[in-house]
Design a protein around this motif. Sequence first.
Motif, PDB file in Angstrom:
ATOM      1  N   LEU A  88      11.358  -0.128  51.663  1.00 56.49           N
ATOM      2  CA  LEU A  88      10.384   0.181  50.664  1.00 56.49           C
ATOM      3  C   LEU A  88       9.737  -1.028  50.019  1.00 56.49           C
ATOM      4  CD1 LEU A  88      12.615   2.792  48.450  1.00 56.49           C
ATOM      5  CD2 LEU A  88      10.730   3.383  50.299  1.00 56.49           C
ATOM      6  N   PHE A 109       5.731  -1.905  50.990  1.00 56.08           N
ATOM      7  CA  PHE A 109       4.826  -1.249  50.492  1.00 56.08           C
ATOM      8  C   PHE A 109       4.440  -2.175  48.903  1.00 56.08           C
ATOM      9  CE2 PHE A 109       6.696   2.408  52.712  1.00 56.08           C
ATOM     10  CZ  PHE A 109       5.600   2.696  53.558  1.00 56.08           C
ATOM     11  N   GLY A 110       5.465  -3.031  48.733  1.00 63.28           N
ATOM     12  CA  GLY A 110       5.159  -3.871  47.565  1.00 63.28           C
ATOM     13  C   GLY A 110       6.190  -3.548  46.689  1.00 63.28           C
ATOM     14  N   GLU A 111       6.609  -4.512  45.688  1.00 66.60           N
ATOM     15  CA  GLU A 111       7.729  -4.490  44.826  1.00 66.60           C
ATOM     16  C   GLU A 111       7.453  -3.298  43.663  1.00 66.60           C
ATOM     17  OE1 GLU A 111       8.717  -8.206  43.330  1.00 66.60           O
ATOM     18  OE2 GLU A 111       9.183  -9.227  45.121  1.00 66.60           O
ATOM     19  N   ARG A 112       6.281  -3.288  43.168  1.00 64.06           N
ATOM     20  CA  ARG A 112       5.820  -2.208  42.440  1.00 64.06           C
ATOM     21  C   ARG A 112       6.184  -0.996  42.624  1.00 64.06           C
ATOM     22  NH1 ARG A 112       0.311  -2.683  39.367  1.00 64.06           N
ATOM     23  NH2 ARG A 112       1.600  -4.728  38.409  1.00 64.06           N
ATOM     24  N   HIS A 113       5.605  -0.715  43.874  1.00 65.07           N
ATOM     25  CA  HIS A 113       5.941   0.684  44.584  1.00 65.07           C
ATOM     26  C   HIS A 113       7.428   0.811  44.938  1.00 65.07           C
ATOM     27  CE1 HIS A 113       5.225   4.221  47.141  1.00 65.07           C
ATOM     28  NE2 HIS A 113       6.162   3.577  47.880  1.00 65.07           N
ATOM     29  N   ALA A 114       8.393  -0.064  45.253  1.00 63.54           N
ATOM     30  CA  ALA A 114       9.726   0.107  45.486  1.00 63.54           C
ATOM     31  C   ALA A 114      10.366   0.283  43.978  1.00 63.54           C
ATOM     32  CB  ALA A 114      10.331  -1.192  45.885  1.00 63.54           C
ATOM     33  N   ARG A 118       8.794 -10.061  53.061  1.00 63.92           N
ATOM     34  CA  ARG A 118       7.601  -9.337  53.449  1.00 63.92           C
ATOM     35  C   ARG A 118       6.760 -10.227  54.151  1.00 63.92           C
ATOM     36  NH1 ARG A 118       7.606  -8.044  48.244  1.00 63.92           N
ATOM     37  NH2 ARG A 118       5.481  -8.688  47.992  1.00 63.92           N
ATOM     38  N   HIS A 172       9.058   1.960  41.510  1.00 65.68           N
ATOM     39  CA  HIS A 172       8.825   3.379  41.151  1.00 65.68           C
ATOM     40  C   HIS A 172       9.414   4.404  42.047  1.00 65.68           C
ATOM     41  CE1 HIS A 172       5.412   2.341  38.614  1.00 65.68           C
ATOM     42  NE2 HIS A 172       4.497   1.903  39.366  1.00 65.68           N
ATOM     43  N   MET A 173      10.157   3.877  43.080  1.00 65.89           N
ATOM     44  CA  MET A 173      10.931   4.720  43.849  1.00 65.89           C
ATOM     45  C   MET A 173      12.161   4.818  43.531  1.00 65.89           C
ATOM     46  SD  MET A 173       8.933   6.327  46.037  1.00 65.89           S
ATOM     47  CE  MET A 173      10.130   6.946  47.416  1.00 65.89           C
TER      48      MET A 173
END
Length: 334
Positions: A214, A217-222, A80, A224-225
Amino acid sequence: MLLLAASIIISLSIGSSGLPLSDVWGILIHQLPWMDGGEGKWDPSSIAIVTELRLSRVLLAVLVGACLSLAGAGFQGVLRNPLADPFTLGVASGCSVGAAFLILFGFQTVIGIWSVPVVAFVTGIGALVIVFALARARGVMNIETLILSGVIVQAFLGAFVTFMVSLSQGVVNEIMFWLLGSLSARGWDHAGVVLPFLLVGFPILLRYAQPLNLFVFGERHAAHMGIHVERTKLIVLITATLLTAVAVSISGVVGFVGLVVPHMLRLMVGPDYRLLIPLSAIGGGIYLLWADTLARMALSPKEISLGVITALIGAPFFAYLLYRRKVLQGGSPS
C-alpha cells in the motif's frame, strides 16, 4: 528453492584443497546422525576441510546474503525507491564504525560473540537517524535528497573508519577485513549468530508485506486504508537495520546485495512484497553464495575479497538503475 539447492551442491563440491568429489560427498553423507562420521575412511584434515570450513562457509554465505537482501527489500518498500539499500543510505557504514571501534580498543568480546552485532546495530541506527535528519526539510523528505544524504553519511563514516585504521597497529588487518568484506575464517559459531536474527527479522518483514504494498500509492493513501504509517516505517526500518548490522558484523562491508537482488526480483515477479520478501531471502542467499564461490575460486588458492566481487557486479547495476530512472522521467540519456 531448487536453484538454491543446486547452488549449495555446486559450491560444496569445489574448493582450493583439491579434494575429489567422491571424498567431499562421502564425508558429508557420513556426517548424518545415523552414520559413523567417516573418521576411519578419511583423514581428519579432509573431514575438517569439508565440515568445518567449506560447509559452514556455504551456509553462512546463504544466511548473510538473505539478511542483506531482506534489508534492501525493506528499505526499498518503506522509501518507495529501488535505489535505496543499507549501503546507499549509509547504514552499513554506520555498522562498520561500531565494529571498527570495538576492534581498535579490544572490546569485541566484552559480551562474547554478540558484542559486535549489538554495537553495530546501535551505530547503524544512529547513521539512519542522521540520514533522515539531513534529508527532511519542513516535514517533507524528498527521495533524491535522501539518497544524497545517505551517500554523504556513507562517505563521512567511511573516512572515520579509515581514520581508525590509521590509528591501529596490531589490529589493522582485522579492521581492513570490515572494509573489504570476506567470509574467510568464519565458522559455525558465526552462523549461529546470524540465524536467530534472520529467524526473527524475516517473519516481521513478511508480516508487513501488505502494508508495504500500500505504500506504493503513497503514505496518505496507506493511512486511509487503515495502515499505521509511522509504526510500520519504524518497525520495518529497525528490522532492516538489525539484519544489516548482524550481516556486516560477520562479513564486513559487502555492498550492493540489498540493491541488486530485490530489484532484479521486482523485474521478474512484479512489485508484490508478499512475493518479494520471501524471494529476496532466497535470491540473496543464492547471489552471495555464488559471489563467495567466485571470490575463493577465481584466483585459487589466493582469495579475492567478497566486497570486491559484489561491488564489481553491483556498481554497474546501480549506474544502470540511475540511467533507466533518468530515461523514464523524461530526461536525456546523455
